[in-house]
Design a protein around this motif. Structure first.
Motif, PDB file in Angstrom:
ATOM      1  N   SER A 177       0.832  -1.203   0.000  1.00 35.71           N
ATOM      2  CA  SER A 177       0.000   0.000   0.000  1.00 35.71           C
ATOM      3  C   SER A 177       0.870   1.257   0.000  1.00 35.71           C
ATOM      4  N   VAL A 178       1.997   1.193   0.711  1.00 38.74           N
ATOM      5  CA  VAL A 178       2.925   2.320   0.711  1.00 38.74           C
ATOM      6  C   VAL A 178       3.654   2.389  -0.635  1.00 38.74           C
ATOM      7  N   TYR A 179       4.017   1.232  -1.166  1.00 32.73           N
ATOM      8  CA  TYR A 179       4.675   1.199  -2.478  1.00 32.73           C
ATOM      9  C   TYR A 179       3.779   1.824  -3.541  1.00 32.73           C
ATOM     10  N   ARG A 180       2.500   1.439  -3.554  1.00 33.93           N
ATOM     11  CA  ARG A 180       1.579   1.981  -4.562  1.00 33.93           C
ATOM     12  C   ARG A 180       1.449   3.489  -4.424  1.00 33.93           C
ATOM     13  N   LEU A 181       1.385   3.961  -3.191  1.00 31.96           N
ATOM     14  CA  LEU A 181       1.262   5.398  -2.966  1.00 31.96           C
ATOM     15  C   LEU A 181       2.465   6.138  -3.546  1.00 31.96           C
ATOM     16  N   VAL A 182       3.657   5.661  -3.229  1.00 30.90           N
ATOM     17  CA  VAL A 182       4.869   6.326  -3.714  1.00 30.90           C
ATOM     18  C   VAL A 182       5.003   6.191  -5.226  1.00 30.90           C
ATOM     19  N   ARG A 183       4.749   4.997  -5.725  1.00 26.19           N
ATOM     20  CA  ARG A 183       4.903   4.739  -7.163  1.00 26.19           C
ATOM     21  C   ARG A 183       3.899   5.545  -7.992  1.00 26.19           C
ATOM     22  N   GLU A 184       2.643   5.573  -7.566  1.00 24.77           N
ATOM     23  CA  GLU A 184       1.587   6.144  -8.400  1.00 24.77           C
ATOM     24  C   GLU A 184       1.368   7.635  -8.170  1.00 24.77           C
ATOM     25  N   GLU A 185       1.610   8.110  -6.953  1.00 23.98           N
ATOM     26  CA  GLU A 185       1.279   9.500  -6.651  1.00 23.98           C
ATOM     27  C   GLU A 185       2.494  10.422  -6.575  1.00 23.98           C
ATOM     28  N   ALA A 186       3.659   9.864  -6.286  1.00 22.20           N
ATOM     29  CA  ALA A 186       4.855  10.711  -6.213  1.00 22.20           C
ATOM     30  C   ALA A 186       5.518  10.876  -7.575  1.00 22.20           C
ATOM     31  N   GLY A 187       5.040  10.126  -8.563  1.00 22.74           N
ATOM     32  CA  GLY A 187       5.562  10.288  -9.910  1.00 22.74           C
ATOM     33  C   GLY A 187       6.897   9.624 -10.162  1.00 22.74           C
ATOM     34  N   PHE A 188       7.219   8.568  -9.404  1.00 24.81           N
ATOM     35  CA  PHE A 188       8.478   7.862  -9.599  1.00 24.81           C
ATOM     36  C   PHE A 188       8.317   6.751 -10.639  1.00 24.81           C
ATOM     37  N   THR A 189       9.387   6.469 -11.356  1.00 22.26           N
ATOM     38  CA  THR A 189       9.425   5.272 -12.184  1.00 22.26           C
ATOM     39  C   THR A 189       9.573   4.063 -11.259  1.00 22.26           C
ATOM     40  N   PRO A 190       9.337   2.849 -11.773  1.00 22.22           N
ATOM     41  CA  PRO A 190       9.568   1.667 -10.922  1.00 22.22           C
ATOM     42  C   PRO A 190      10.991   1.633 -10.361  1.00 22.22           C
ATOM     43  N   GLU A 191      11.960   2.005 -11.195  1.00 22.00           N
ATOM     44  CA  GLU A 191      13.362   1.991 -10.742  1.00 22.00           C
ATOM     45  C   GLU A 191      13.601   3.028  -9.641  1.00 22.00           C
ATOM     46  N   GLU A 192      13.025   4.218  -9.795  1.00 20.90           N
ATOM     47  CA  GLU A 192      13.180   5.258  -8.769  1.00 20.90           C
ATOM     48  C   GLU A 192      12.494   4.849  -7.474  1.00 20.90           C
ATOM     49  N   THR A 193      11.359   4.174  -7.607  1.00 21.22           N
ATOM     50  CA  THR A 193      10.638   3.711  -6.414  1.00 21.22           C
ATOM     51  C   THR A 193      11.465   2.687  -5.657  1.00 21.22           C
ATOM     52  N   VAL A 194      12.067   1.762  -6.383  1.00 20.80           N
ATOM     53  CA  VAL A 194      12.928   0.755  -5.748  1.00 20.80           C
ATOM     54  C   VAL A 194      14.132   1.426  -5.098  1.00 20.80           C
ATOM     55  N   GLU A 195      14.706   2.400  -5.767  1.00 21.35           N
ATOM     56  CA  GLU A 195      15.835   3.134  -5.185  1.00 21.35           C
ATOM     57  C   GLU A 195      15.430   3.793  -3.867  1.00 21.35           C
ATOM     58  N   PHE A 196      14.256   4.427  -3.865  1.00 23.15           N
ATOM     59  CA  PHE A 196      13.766   5.087  -2.659  1.00 23.15           C
ATOM     60  C   PHE A 196      13.545   4.080  -1.527  1.00 23.15           C
ATOM     61  N   PHE A 197      12.904   2.954  -1.849  1.00 19.61           N
ATOM     62  CA  PHE A 197      12.625   1.955  -0.825  1.00 19.61           C
ATOM     63  C   PHE A 197      13.908   1.283  -0.343  1.00 19.61           C
ATOM     64  N   SER A 198      14.833   1.084  -1.231  1.00 14.34           N
ATOM     65  CA  SER A 198      16.105   0.469  -0.828  1.00 14.34           C
ATOM     66  C   SER A 198      16.819   1.337   0.198  1.00 14.34           C
ATOM     67  N   ARG A 199      16.872   2.624  -0.077  1.00 13.83           N
ATOM     68  CA  ARG A 199      17.515   3.535   0.874  1.00 13.83           C
ATOM     69  C   ARG A 199      16.729   3.601   2.183  1.00 13.83           C
ATOM     70  N   GLY A 200      15.405   3.583   2.056  1.00 13.35           N
ATOM     71  CA  GLY A 200      14.567   3.641   3.259  1.00 13.35           C
ATOM     72  C   GLY A 200      14.728   2.411   4.136  1.00 13.35           C
ATOM     73  N   MET A 201      14.813   1.234   3.517  1.00  8.58           N
ATOM     74  CA  MET A 201      14.975   0.022   4.312  1.00  8.58           C
ATOM     75  C   MET A 201      16.353  -0.034   4.957  1.00  8.58           C
ATOM     76  N   LEU A 202      17.375   0.461   4.252  1.00  8.99           N
ATOM     77  CA  LEU A 202      18.697   0.538   4.871  1.00  8.99           C
ATOM     78  C   LEU A 202      18.667   1.493   6.056  1.00  8.99           C
ATOM     79  N   MET A 203      17.998   2.626   5.895  1.00  8.61           N
ATOM     80  CA  MET A 203      17.860   3.581   6.992  1.00  8.61           C
ATOM     81  C   MET A 203      17.160   2.918   8.182  1.00  8.61           C
TER      82      MET A 203
END
Length: 203
Positions: free
Chosen positions: A134-160
């Motif tokens: 549900s968080v992935y869909r929100l970021v992917r669909e509403e923040a205007g990220f590509t799938p690759e940018e979304t994965v980059e964002f989540f990867s950094r977030g999970m490391l954090m």
């Protein structure tokens, strides 16, 4: 019971229990957290906790949904402020700061990690997957990220998330500082300030 306590509405009391349960489940996990410990954390009777939520399983699910709902709400507010002129990095940074502010609440941070660790559980597994998606869909669909940018964002977030769960800012090894600064990027100072504040509040 104080006069102030008697004035709490059912919704207020529910939030009080969920906040206490977030702390307890965060510290002890689902297996280690008990309704008795949650009641003591909330300053109410165990019977009231059980009467309101029915079971520890239901209470843990509500804690997970509350944490995810707060995350979606926080991200939604940031996304609604975007004008369209921001770069992908600008948007990632803004959402990263919002995430860091939320998970400076250590109970929320750890409760989500405990949920994600229960992927094989027949009840908590589907819930954890839906919470994450549900968080992935929100970021992917509403923040205007590509799938690759979304994965980059989540990867950094999970490391954090892992670094904060490990209390890496407490480490004195220079490698820890390098890792934190590199992982958290421009928002590192704000994140660490929130971390220090959260730690101080628990001492």
């Amino acid at each position: 019971m104080s006069t102030a306590d008697t004035r709490l509405t059912s919704d207020d009391r529910r939030e009080q229990i969920l906040a206490a349960a977030t702390v307890v489940f965060g510290e002890r996990g689902y297996a280690g957290g008990t309704t008795d410990a949650i009641a003591k954390q909330a300053g109410i009777s165990q019977a009231y906790v059980v009467r309101m939520f029915g079971s520890k399983e239901r209470l843990f699910l509500e804690v997970a949904r509350r944490a995810t709902g707060r995350l979606r709400e926080r991200f939604g507010l940031v996304i609604s402020s975007f004008t369209g002129a921001e770069t992908s990095q600008d948007r990632q940074s803004a959402l990263g700061v919002a995430y860091a502010e939320l998970v400076s609440d250590r109970g929320t941070l750890l409760a989500l990690l405990h949920l994600f660790g229960l992927g094989a559980d027949p009840v908590f597994g589907p819930e954890g997957r839906e919470c994450f998606l549900s968080v992935y869909r929100l970021v992917r669909e509403e923040a205007g990220f590509t799938p690759e940018e979304t994965v980059e964002f989540f990867s950094r977030g999970m490391l954090m998330t892992i670094l904060l769960a490990l209390r890496m800012p407490d480490a004195t090894d220079p490698a820890a500082s390098e890792l934190l600064v590199t992982a958290m990027g421009p928002q590192c100072e704000a994140i660490l300030a929130g971390y220090e504040s959260a730690v101080s509040a628990t001492v």
